[in-house]
Design a protein around this motif. Structure first.
Motif, mmCIF file in Angstrom:
data_model
loop_
_atom_site.group_PDB
_atom_site.id
_atom_site.type_symbol
_atom_site.label_atom_id
_atom_site.label_comp_id
_atom_site.label_asym_id
_atom_site.label_seq_id
_atom_site.Cartn_x
_atom_site.Cartn_y
_atom_site.Cartn_z
ATOM 1 N N LYS A 182 0.814 -1.213 0.000
ATOM 2 C CA LYS A 182 0.000 0.000 0.000
ATOM 3 C C LYS A 182 0.849 1.264 0.000
ATOM 4 O O LYS A 182 0.345 2.349 -0.330
ATOM 5 C CB LYS A 182 -0.916 -0.004 1.219
ATOM 6 C CG LYS A 182 -0.198 0.014 2.555
ATOM 7 C CD LYS A 182 -1.180 -0.006 3.705
ATOM 8 C CE LYS A 182 -0.455 0.008 5.056
ATOM 9 N NZ LYS A 182 0.315 -1.247 5.257
ATOM 10 N N ALA A 222 -6.759 -2.759 -0.615
ATOM 11 C CA ALA A 222 -7.958 -2.622 -1.438
ATOM 12 C C ALA A 222 -8.721 -1.353 -1.113
ATOM 13 O O ALA A 222 -9.343 -0.744 -1.992
ATOM 14 C CB ALA A 222 -8.862 -3.838 -1.243
ATOM 15 N N ALA A 223 -8.655 -0.923 0.158
ATOM 16 C CA ALA A 223 -9.339 0.310 0.539
ATOM 17 C C ALA A 223 -8.730 1.528 -0.116
ATOM 18 O O ALA A 223 -9.393 2.563 -0.253
ATOM 19 C CB ALA A 223 -9.325 0.461 2.063
ATOM 20 N N VAL A 225 -8.046 1.676 -3.160
ATOM 21 C CA VAL A 225 -8.445 1.569 -4.567
ATOM 22 C C VAL A 225 -7.307 1.027 -5.413
ATOM 23 O O VAL A 225 -7.111 1.429 -6.558
ATOM 24 C CB VAL A 225 -8.963 2.919 -5.119
ATOM 25 C CG1 VAL A 225 -9.846 2.686 -6.339
ATOM 26 C CG2 VAL A 225 -9.747 3.684 -4.065
ATOM 27 N N ARG A 228 -8.518 -3.763 -6.461
ATOM 28 C CA ARG A 228 -9.541 -4.292 -5.565
ATOM 29 C C ARG A 228 -9.999 -5.680 -5.986
ATOM 30 O O ARG A 228 -10.146 -6.572 -5.159
ATOM 31 C CB ARG A 228 -10.745 -3.340 -5.548
ATOM 32 C CG ARG A 228 -10.480 -2.035 -4.833
ATOM 33 C CD ARG A 228 -11.747 -1.237 -4.731
ATOM 34 N NE ARG A 228 -11.606 -0.142 -3.801
ATOM 35 C CZ ARG A 228 -12.614 0.600 -3.361
ATOM 36 N NH1 ARG A 228 -13.829 0.353 -3.793
ATOM 37 N NH2 ARG A 228 -12.414 1.573 -2.520
ATOM 38 N N ARG A 229 -10.270 -5.823 -7.259
ATOM 39 C CA ARG A 229 -10.781 -7.106 -7.737
ATOM 40 C C ARG A 229 -9.764 -8.222 -7.491
ATOM 41 O O ARG A 229 -10.131 -9.310 -7.037
ATOM 42 C CB ARG A 229 -11.131 -7.013 -9.222
ATOM 43 C CG ARG A 229 -11.732 -8.301 -9.768
ATOM 44 C CD ARG A 229 -12.005 -8.189 -11.267
ATOM 45 N NE ARG A 229 -12.545 -9.428 -11.783
ATOM 46 C CZ ARG A 229 -13.825 -9.734 -11.870
ATOM 47 N NH1 ARG A 229 -14.729 -8.846 -11.458
ATOM 48 N NH2 ARG A 229 -14.222 -10.889 -12.360
ATOM 49 N N SER A 265 -14.028 -3.810 6.862
ATOM 50 C CA SER A 265 -13.643 -3.093 5.642
ATOM 51 C C SER A 265 -14.853 -2.715 4.812
ATOM 52 O O SER A 265 -14.928 -1.614 4.251
ATOM 53 C CB SER A 265 -12.686 -3.952 4.809
ATOM 54 O OG SER A 265 -11.520 -4.250 5.525
ATOM 55 N N ASP A 269 -15.821 0.908 3.844
ATOM 56 C CA ASP A 269 -15.744 1.216 2.417
ATOM 57 C C ASP A 269 -16.775 0.375 1.666
ATOM 58 O O ASP A 269 -16.465 -0.708 1.169
ATOM 59 C CB ASP A 269 -14.327 0.937 1.897
ATOM 60 C CG ASP A 269 -14.164 1.357 0.442
ATOM 61 O OD1 ASP A 269 -15.062 2.042 -0.081
ATOM 62 O OD2 ASP A 269 -13.134 0.998 -0.167
ATOM 63 N N LEU A 272 -16.530 -1.766 -1.815
ATOM 64 C CA LEU A 272 -16.001 -3.119 -2.003
ATOM 65 C C LEU A 272 -17.100 -4.130 -2.341
ATOM 66 O O LEU A 272 -16.832 -5.184 -2.915
ATOM 67 C CB LEU A 272 -15.272 -3.585 -0.736
ATOM 68 C CG LEU A 272 -13.905 -2.973 -0.455
ATOM 69 C CD1 LEU A 272 -13.388 -3.464 0.890
ATOM 70 C CD2 LEU A 272 -12.917 -3.320 -1.554
ATOM 71 N N VAL A 275 -17.538 -4.977 -5.985
ATOM 72 C CA VAL A 275 -16.391 -5.765 -6.448
ATOM 73 C C VAL A 275 -16.615 -7.241 -6.146
ATOM 74 O O VAL A 275 -16.409 -8.111 -7.003
ATOM 75 C CB VAL A 275 -15.098 -5.253 -5.789
ATOM 76 C CG1 VAL A 275 -13.921 -6.132 -6.179
ATOM 77 C CG2 VAL A 275 -14.836 -3.810 -6.172
#
Length: 1411
Positions: A182, A222-223, A225, A228-229, A265, A269, A272, A275
């Motif tokens: 990250k 993933a948070a 962006v 994510r997938r 999460s 967010d 998600l 996704v």
């Protein structure tokens, strides 16, 4: 001047700083690093510190001084060396590692910007080299510098990342890298998917206790962006595929912790959620237990509840539907079918694992699981679910069983879930449609049966549900009562409440409610009787036991019979309509089956009611006229006296058997034998004696009374229409009573001594003759009434009689069979014996009709007809009634026993035709015999076909074949005039070693196929049609090659017979196509269509009378065969449309990169190539067949069907082209398909449309013509639009693939106008324009790439769409210009386009108001 000033002293250089001095100097806020101290000395202190000074303290002080010192190249070099030394010391464990080390690395990171690029690269190299040796988190501390170094390295980032990806990551290194992703700089974010791939590949070796923290770091990534997938897909794949190593308890704890992180999460967010949903929707293989847990957790969020539950429902239902389609699709490869089956099994296994593990700290998903279970249960249709059962070999539960198992487990495991489940049961039973509520009621019954003691706590809720009994649909209301009955044994209060509800329902006005209440009363008494027989501890083996308080409250009432208590209520039921009485009669038989000792009470109950319709001392003691009444000017049956006689006869039988044998162990009808003779009176109970005497009296009356005397009570049918109806109803009831007594006499015959059998057989023949006379009399009345002509009143009477005849036929079909299976089998054997003995006398002179052999033969034919009708009724009842029906198991028994004598009868009737032909009997007599035999043979084949259909999905199908495969007919001996049957083992050794498919194939080859050819030779077409259906039913149980062999045989029959019966020709064509394996099925259909074109050619050509290759294709059968082929194409297009929805998963060109290293079979290149080839080959075959129909002269209904099929096909073709645009190109198979479509189908379709519209202009009068034109005017624009839509995507695909897919196409020009018929000159001009216009332009643009797909679309399509609104004058002019004119070449193309359109203006007819 002083002495001191006149003699200055010489200063010495200061000593180097020690480590202690550095620490003291750093404490001063203004101190900097002295310049006189060599950096090498400071660096050497790092390796020679005293024990009292820690390395981290020294480095912290030194870095503090460096930060205050002005930067210089030497200082930068010293900082780099210092960092490299500290990394080596940390990695080698030469210094102790504690929490202060992280602070030191943080201070180093703050000064990294002062280093040069070579120094940064050296640091990166050292960090990368240490990754494989990292053991724990302390060893990984230097990697905190990695993101900052990558950010500062700039041009060297790519090389450093390559090194990171190439080096092996230790398990601690995997965890550390997950936390660092990250923080990667922007320049390295494009490579994060590669890091994720390596990370998920190394997660399997990470310690299980480190997995939750690793998952948390990925969710943080993933948070932000980032990928994510990939993150969510990798996590669901890893945690769902069982890659975690550890004990089950530890694994569940780890999964629970990770699930908690996911929940947090998602709440933080919500983006998600889409996704996760997209991942599962795009790939059903991703649905594992962990992904289900995630979705169920998401469902707890109110805004996502409906979406999440709908997603899981969609995946489960779609997986089952896909497998059903794949299982029945012949051209699908076995690997694809296995993959669909594997997906369904994985879905079932994953969902059940979630449910079974829900009590291990996952109570938060309980509500979501319950909701999902009920949503799946709502998706069940009661009738459809019965017909969509899976084979045991497949190992699938089905949606209904899966959802019930889910809710059943939740009810058992979670006490907190029981209240919610009971509440939802009540709500959904009351709110759903009847068919949907049946599955929910079935769940209620299962819960009551398996968990009676926990259900006792919810009796109050069940009583609330019972209050709505009279407002429910009759089937649902009865099912609710039936599901609660097992609980009445433990709750006296619930039983009393049910009785109260039923008493109220009996007095309701609605017939359906009264009927449901009557059935419920019988079921309630049955439950009480069964409980009494089984004992008070029937539920002692239940998985749920009663608590002390529950056991104290249980009340058993065993001393009184519930039947005696409810006698008054049952008498009330006998005052209602006939359907309620019929239900009571059948219910009483069930009661005696369960408990024969209750027969005396039943007789006492029935005797007063029987006396209303029985009179002693008269010639015919039955008062049938009292059973018929007139209500609302309609005749109806008030008392189903035939059902009453059937009920009494069964009870007499059961009571007699209960005195002779242990009835508790055997309820099978085949083992029950009784006699109504006086010899057995001493064993009957006193209450049965009046009934026995009455039945003997009626039996004697039927034997001795003439038909005229029996019908004397009936009204005169010649007086008025109502009397005729009453007379028909009278004869109907009398015929059914005779059927009951035929069953009783047959039972007597089975046990009678040899000396009495001939007399009893004669009685049976007389009863059957009487039955047939009543049936003939009814038919004569019907024909007499239908022939009435003249006045309006007569026509109204005729309609009334037709309705009466239809209602009687329906009533006869709805009646339960009165004959037992053993009786039918025995009657068939009698008929075989008599027929074989008397057949030679069938052609005797009419003057000798009174002679015994001739009369016996006529009676034999009547016996055969009666027995076959009873057999057909029995088989239909067997296949429609559930297996849990007690009366069915009692009367039907082993219905397979009918098959053998039934096949013998078919052989003997067939032999009658053969003998008749060989002996050259006179035409008149031949017609008589053929007419009589033909009816019986047709009915016998119908019974055999229904028997195979009933057992087609049963495990006993092999037993049915086994009973028939050894039966052979030796034919009819012309000298002795006898038919000999041999029941032998044909080729005994071979038959003994035959497997199931071999026996089935042997039966078809040696029995069915020869019989079909003989029937075809005798022109018995209806019999051939039934035999075709039977052959298809049986052949579908075979494997590929054996099944295909029968299709080849059927094709050979078509090549050598000249068949002129339309329905028979359609049946044998369907037999060929359905039995042949792909691609041969469509190849034969293609040849048939080619021959059909010769018979149904267009107006310009001369049709032939029949085909030389397939004589069944002739001018009489052409329309039927064409309709059959069009239906075949429709089914093939349906399969192609479904397969196209799977193209994204199966296609070779799927460019999505899977994060995990797991091999997805759907993305296997060879697998995708095989599927693509099969798909395009199947589509090409469809094109070939449709191309012939485009040239035929079809009738109006076939024109509509043909246009719809073409619309459907071009929709599929458009979707195929669109999907290949997304995949950036096409394949060779698809290219051949497009070329074949353009050449063979698209161009002929325009001619076909022109011919239709020309026909509209010449034949446009009349109501039928107007309706036809309206229909065609709806279909044709839709067809043109679909063709153009397909061309639009093909043009864009041509640009991408650099291959001109439309070089053989004739692009359409039709819009909102009609098309004239093209003459020869117009077609030549149009062809020239198309060849020199469209083809050259597209090929040139494909080679040069000068036009983008979007521009091409605007040039070709945009202008046409702009003109589509000009309906009045669809004329092209110079004002119409392309949307884009960016170059001179495009302007030239546009001018060529305008010239082409002007040339076609002569073929355009303007719309008018009349049109």
């Amino acid at each position: 001047m002083s002495a001191a000033s006149s003699h200055p002293t010489k200063r010495s250089s200061p000593p180097p700083l020690t480590a202690f001095d550095v620490i003291l100097l750093a404490e001063s806020l203004t101190s900097t690093l002295p310049s006189h101290t060599p950096y090498t000395t400071l660096l050497s202190h790092l390796h020679s510190l005293s024990p009292t000074i820690s390395v981290t303290k020294y480095l912290t002080s030194l870095l503090t001084l460096i930060s205050r010192t002005s930067p210089s190249p030497s200082l930068s070099s010293f900082l780099s060396s210092l960092l490299l030394s500290f990394i080596r010391l940390t990695h080698s464990r030469e210094i102790p590692v504690d929490a202060t080390n992280a602070n030191v690395f943080h201070l180093f990171s703050l000064r990294l910007h002062t280093l040069s690029k070579p120094e940064l690269v050296s640091i990166l190299d050292l960090l990368v080299s240490t990754i494989p040796d990292i053991i724990d988190s302390d060893d990984a501390l230097p990697l905190d510098l990695l993101p900052r170094c990558l950010d500062l390295a700039q041009d060297s980032v790519g090389v450093a990342i390559d090194s990171l990806l190439l080096v092996e990551w230790s398990k601690a290194g995997v965890v550390k890298m997950a936390s660092l992703l990250k923080e990667f700089p922007v320049s390295a974010r494009d490579r994060i998917p590669e890091f994720l791939g390596k990370l998920f590949g190394g997660m399997s070796k990470v310690d299980i206790q480190d997995l939750p923290s690793l998952a948390y770091q990925l969710l943080v990534l993933a948070a932000k962006v980032f990928c994510r997938r990939q993150v969510m897909e990798g996590m669901m794949d890893f945690f769902g595929d069982g890659l975690i190593k550890g004990t089950p308890g530890i694994v569940r704890q780890v999964e629970g912790t990770v699930l908690m992180h996911v929940n947090f999460s998602v709440k933080q967010d919500p983006s998600l959620v889409p996704v996760v949903i997209a991942i599962i929707r795009s790939d059903p293989g991703m649905l594992n237990h962990f992904s289900i847990l995630i979705v169920l957790s998401i469902a707890r969020i109110r805004r996502f509840n409906e979406t999440a539950i709908g997603l899981l429902k969609s995946v489960v239902v779609t997986s089952y539907d896909n497998y059903k389609v794949a299982r029945g699709c012949k051209w699908f490869s076995d690997s694809l079918k296995e993959e669909c089956l594997k997906i369904v099994k994985c879905v079932e296994k994953a969902l059940m694992r979630v449910v079974n593990e829900s009590n291990y700290g996952r109570e938060q998903i309980v509500s979501s699981v319950i909701q999902l279970g009920f949503v799946l249960l709502e998706n069940i249709d009661g009738e459809k679910s019965r017909n969509e059962m899976f084979n045991d070999s497949e190992g699938l539960m089905g949606i209904e069983e899966l959802s019930i198992q889910v809710l059943k487990t939740m009810f058992e495991v979670h006490g907190i879930a029981r209240v919610e489940i009971i509440k939802q049961l009540e709500i959904r039973i009351l709110s759903l449609k009847p068919q949907q509520s049946l599955a929910v009621i079935k769940l209620l019954g299962i819960l009551v049966e398996h968990y009676p003691y926990p259900m006792l706590e919810h009796v109050a809720r069940l009583k609330e549900l019972l209050d709505y009994f009279t407002f429910l649909h009759d089937r649902a209301a009865l099912a609710v009562i039936t599901s609660m009955l097992p609980l009445t044994k433990f709750s006296h209060d619930l039983q009393d409440y049910i009785i109260l509800v039923l008493r109220k329902a009996i007095f309701r006005k609605e017939d359906t409610i009264r009927l449901a209440a009557a059935n419920a009363i019988i079921d309630l008494i049955l439950m009480e009787t069964k409980s009494k027989n089984i004992g008070a501890n029937s539920f002692k083996d239940s998985s749920s036991q009663a608590s002390c308080s529950q056991q104290a409250g249980l009340c058993y009432r065993m001393e009184f019979s519930l039947f005696q208590e409810l006698t008054g209520l049952l008498r009330r039921c006998l005052s209602h309509e006939a359907t309620v009485r019929e239900t009571i009669y059948h219910g009483l038989v069930k009661l005696v089956i369960v408990d024969p000792s209750i027969a005396g009470d039943v007789f006492y109950f029935l005797w007063p009611h029987f006396l209303k319709f029985y009179r002693e001392g008269v010639e015919f003691p039955i008062c049938i006229d009292s059973c018929i009444k007139l209500a609302n000017d309609k005749v109806c049956i008030e008392e189903p006296l035939d059902c009453f006689f059937s009920c009494a006869s069964w009870i007499l039988l059961l009571q007699s058997h209960s005195k002779k044998a242990n009835f508790q162990s055997e309820f099978s009808w085949e083992n029950l034998r009784f006699s109504l003779s006086q010899d057995n009176e001493e064993i009957k109970m006193p209450s049965a004696k009046p009934f026995s005497n009455a039945f003997l009296s009626i039996r004697k009356a039927l034997k001795n009374t003439s038909l005229e005397d029996m019908l004397r009570q009936s009204p005169d049918p010649s007086s008025n229409s109502l009397n005729r109806e009453k007379s028909n109803y009278y004869k109907f009831i009398l015929s059914k009573i005779i059927e009951v007594f035929i069953n009783m006499v047959t039972v007597d015959l089975e046990k009678a001594p040899e000396s009495e059998k001939d007399e009893i057989k004669g009685e049976i023949m007389n009863l059957v003759s009487l039955y047939e006379s009543l049936d003939i009399e009814k038919c004569m009345n019907h024909q007499r009434n239908c022939s009435t002509k003249g006045s309006l009143r007569n026509r109204e009477n005729q309609d009334t009689q037709i309705d009466c005849h239809a209602s009687l036929s329906k009533l006869s079909q709805e009646r339960r069979p009165f004959l037992a299976t053993s009786s039918i089998s025995y009657l068939l054997n009698i008929a075989l014996e008599i027929y074989s003995a008397t057949f030679p006398f069938a052609g005797a002179d009419s003057q000798n009709q009174n002679k015994s052999p001739v009369k016996t033969f006529d009676n034999c034919l009547k016996l055969i007809s009666f027995t076959l009708m009873a057999c057909h009724h029995q088989i239909i009842f067997f296949s429609t009634v559930g297996n849990d029906d007690l009366f069915k198991s009692f009367t039907n028994g082993d219905i397979k026993s009918i098959a053998r004598p039934l096949l013998q009868l078919i052989w003997i009737l067939r032999s009658g035709f053969k003998l008749e032909k060989n002996q050259n009997i006179k035409e008149s007599k031949g017609k008589k015999i053929s007419g009589s035999n033909g009816k019986q043979l047709l009915l016998a084949l119908t019974c055999m076909n229904e028997l195979f259909v009933a057992y087609s999905n049963s495990v006993y199908f092999a037993d049915l074949i086994q009973s028939l495969v050894t039966l052979r007919s030796s034919g009819m001996d012309l000298k002795t005039k006898d038919i000999a049957f041999e029941s032998i083992e044909v080729e005994h050794g071979l038959c003994a070693n035959m497997q199931g498919d071999d026996k089935t194939n042997f039966f078809l080859e040696k029995t069915v196929r020869p019989l079909y050819l003989e029937l075809l030779e005798y022109s018995l077409f209806e019999e051939c049609e039934i035999l075709s259906d039977m052959m298809l039913t049986v052949a579908n149980k075979l494997g590929g090659s054996l099944k295909d062999s029968h299709g080849i045989w059927a094709e050979s029959v078509c090549r050598r017979i000249n068949l002129k019966k339309i329905k028979t020709a359609r049946k044998i064509l369907g037999l060929i196509v359905l039995l042949r394996s792909p691609p041969n099925d469509l190849l034969i259909a293609h040849t048939m269509a080619e021959e059909l074109l010769k018979v149904m050619c267009s107006v310009e050509d001369v049709p032939i009378e029949k085909s030389e290759i397939y004589p069944i294709v002739n001018h009489l059968t052409a329309n039927g065969i064409s309709s059959e082929l069009l239906q075949l194409i429709d089914s093939v297009l349906t399969e192609l449309n479904w397969a196209l929805s799977k193209m994204k998963l199966i296609s070779v060109g799927n460019h999505e990169i899977s994060i995990t290293e797991k091999v997805n079979k759907y993305r296997n290149p060879s697998f995708g190539i095989l599927f693509d080839e099969a798909f395009c080959s199947r589509s090409q075959s469809v094109v070939n067949i449709l191309s012939y129909f485009a040239k035929m002269k079809l009738i109006d209904s076939q024109v509509d069907q043909f246009l719809k099929l073409n619309i459907k096909f071009y929709k599929i073709l458009s979707q195929m082209a669109k999907s290949r645009i997304a995949l950036m190109g096409g394949k060779e198979f698809f290219q051949k398909l497009i070329e074949g479509t353009c050449i063979k189908l698209t161009a002929p379709l325009y001619t076909f449309v022109a011919m239709i519209q020309e026909k509209q202009q010449t034949n446009g009068q009349g109501r039928s013509a107007v309706n036809r034109i309206k229909m065609e005017n709806r279909r044709i624009p839709d067809l043109i639009f679909q063709i153009e839509e397909c061309e639009k995507f093909l043009i864009r695909l041509s640009k991408l693939s650099k291959v001109n897919l439309l070089r053989h196409a004739k692009l359409s020009t039709a819009r909102d106008f009609k098309i004239k018929g093209f003459n020869k000159k117009t077609r030549q001009d149009d062809k020239a324009i198309e060849e020199h216009g469209e083809e050259d332009r597209i090929e040139e643009s494909c080679k040069n790439g000068s036009l983008s797909p979007q521009k091409d679309y605007e040039v070709e399509i945009g202008d046409r769409e702009d003109n589509s609104g000009e309906k009045d004058v669809p004329e092209c002019n110079d004002d119409i210009v392309p949307a884009v004119e960016d170059s001179e070449s495009e302007r030239e193309e546009h001018s060529r386009y305008i010239r082409r359109k002007r040339a076609k203006t002569s073929n355009i007819v303007q719309d008018s108001d009349e049109d």
